[in-house]
Design a protein around this motif. Structure first.
Motif, PDB file in Angstrom:
ATOM      1  N   ASP A 278     -33.165  -6.117 -29.726  1.00  0.00           N
ATOM      2  CA  ASP A 278     -31.888  -6.276 -30.427  1.00  0.00           C
ATOM      3  C   ASP A 278     -31.492  -4.937 -31.046  1.00  0.00           C
ATOM      4  OD1 ASP A 278     -33.408  -6.042 -32.827  1.00  0.00           O
ATOM      5  OD2 ASP A 278     -33.732  -8.193 -32.845  1.00  0.00           O
TER       6      ASP A 278
ATOM      7  N   SER B  85     -31.208  -4.115 -34.105  1.00  0.00           N
ATOM      8  CA  SER B  85     -32.031  -3.694 -35.244  1.00  0.00           C
ATOM      9  C   SER B  85     -33.251  -2.892 -34.781  1.00  0.00           C
ATOM     10  CB  SER B  85     -32.455  -4.894 -36.095  1.00  0.00           C
ATOM     11  OG  SER B  85     -33.329  -5.731 -35.382  1.00  0.00           O
ATOM     12  N   GLN B  86     -33.797  -3.232 -33.624  1.00  0.00           N
ATOM     13  CA  GLN B  86     -34.937  -2.473 -33.102  1.00  0.00           C
ATOM     14  C   GLN B  86     -34.487  -1.087 -32.635  1.00  0.00           C
ATOM     15  OE1 GLN B  86     -38.035  -3.447 -33.509  1.00  0.00           O
ATOM     16  NE2 GLN B  86     -38.805  -1.544 -32.658  1.00  0.00           N
TER      17      GLN B  86
END
Length: 150
Positions: free
Chosen positions: A8, A10-11
């Protein structure tokens, strides 16, 4: 080579933050991959983690965006619209090769081998996963990639 899953955004942001902790003036990172794979997102995450005070602009139309961040000059380039490698001269490209500038370059293949890279990042997207494949292309690049290993 180091391969990391990016399930995602955020990663991808975390990878950018990790890069920011280890990159320094003179480093050159090239970002490869198909349209929409996350090159600009990763570059933006690095720039924000280095201290950009506001939104990070995509260099898609300007080709180059330059930032002064705490004494570090960061250049984010998108060479997708480069028609011929000679256009690098009109961008002032060789002025950035001063050892004082951190370079983040999308679509480096448009320069037809004229660019050097310390770290080569390939972003891939399939139906099931997004991944970053990182390879050190110089001794310094090897240090950077090794620092990103979990």
């Amino acid at each position: 080579m180091l391969t990391m899953a990016l399930p995602d955004v955020s990663q991808t942001m975390r990878l950018g933050q990790a890069f920011a902790r280890t990159l320094r003036a003179g480093d050159q990172v090239v970002l490869r991959g198909e349209l929409g794979c996350g090159k600009t997102t990763l570059a933006g995450a690095i720039i924000r983690a280095l201290g950009a005070p506001g939104p990070v602009k995509s260099p898609t139309y300007t080709l180059v965006e330059e930032y002064e961040l705490g004494g570090l000059r960061v250049v984010h380039a998108d060479l997708y619209r480069l028609r011929v490698p000679a256009e690098l001269e009109t961008l002032g490209w060789w002025d950035y090769q001063d050892g004082r500038t951190l370079m983040l370059v999308e679509w480096p293949e448009r320069a037809h081998g004229l660019l050097r890279a310390d770290v080569d990042v390939w972003l891939t997207v399939t139906d099931h996963a997004r991944q970053a494949h990182l390879q050190g292309m110089s001794p310094r690049g090897g240090e950077v990639v090794d620092s990103l290993r979990l």
